[in-house]
Design a protein around this motif. Structure first.
Motif, short mmCIF file in Angstrom:
data_model
loop_
_atom_site.label_atom_id
_atom_site.label_comp_id
_atom_site.label_asym_id
_atom_site.label_seq_id
_atom_site.Cartn_x
_atom_site.Cartn_y
_atom_site.Cartn_z
N ASP A 101 -0.74 -6.47 -6.37
CA ASP A 101 0.42 -5.64 -6.72
C ASP A 101 0.33 -5.07 -8.13
OD1 ASP A 101 1.55 -5.98 -4.23
OD2 ASP A 101 2.79 -7.68 -4.85
N SER A 148 -1.92 2.59 -8.66
CA SER A 148 -2.25 3.74 -7.81
C SER A 148 -2.90 4.89 -8.57
CB SER A 148 -1.01 4.23 -7.05
OG SER A 148 -0.57 3.22 -6.16
N GLN A 197 -4.97 4.91 0.07
CA GLN A 197 -3.61 4.73 -0.46
C GLN A 197 -2.74 4.07 0.58
OE1 GLN A 197 -2.16 5.61 -3.65
NE2 GLN A 197 -0.56 4.35 -2.77
N GLY A 198 -2.10 2.98 0.21
CA GLY A 198 -1.16 2.29 1.10
C GLY A 198 0.26 2.71 0.78
N ASP A 199 1.22 1.97 1.29
CA ASP A 199 2.63 2.29 1.05
C ASP A 199 3.03 2.15 -0.42
OD1 ASP A 199 3.06 2.87 3.73
OD2 ASP A 199 3.72 0.83 4.21
N SER A 200 2.60 1.06 -1.05
CA SER A 200 3.00 0.82 -2.43
C SER A 200 1.85 0.84 -3.42
CB SER A 200 3.74 -0.52 -2.54
OG SER A 200 2.89 -1.58 -2.12
N HIS A 201 0.62 0.67 -2.93
CA HIS A 201 -0.56 0.73 -3.79
C HIS A 201 -1.79 0.91 -2.91
CE1 HIS A 201 -1.62 -3.43 -2.71
NE2 HIS A 201 -0.39 -3.80 -3.01
N TYR A 202 -2.95 1.07 -3.54
CA TYR A 202 -4.19 1.24 -2.77
C TYR A 202 -4.51 -0.05 -2.04
CZ TYR A 202 -5.37 5.87 -4.40
OH TYR A 202 -5.37 7.22 -4.60
N GLU A 203 -5.22 0.09 -0.92
CA GLU A 203 -5.59 -1.06 -0.09
C GLU A 203 -7.05 -0.95 0.30
OE1 GLU A 203 -2.88 -0.75 3.19
OE2 GLU A 203 -1.20 -1.48 2.00
#
Length: 56
Positions: free
Chosen positions: A7, A11, A26-32
């Motif tokens: 977390d 980004s 890019q994920g919902d809240s940060h890169y994955e």
């Protein structure tokens, strides 16, 4: 074991372009990182300015 992004990710996208297999997105809240595609090279971890990437 695949690398993971915590977390602390801001980004910035520095890691995405460095991944040789395109496992970062890019994920919902940060890169994955897609664990199935990750080849454990560690290139992404070296590019992260916040140290948010580590070996899972």
């Amino acid at each position: 074991m695949a690398y993971v992004i915590s977390d602390e990710c801001v980004s910035c996208g520095a890691c995405e372009s460095e991944c040789p297999v395109g496992a970062i997105s890019q994920g919902d809240s940060h890169y994955e990182i897609d664990a199935d595609a990750c080849v454990d090279c560690g290139t992404c971890a070296g590019q992260c300015p916040t140290g948010a990437i580590s070996q899972g």
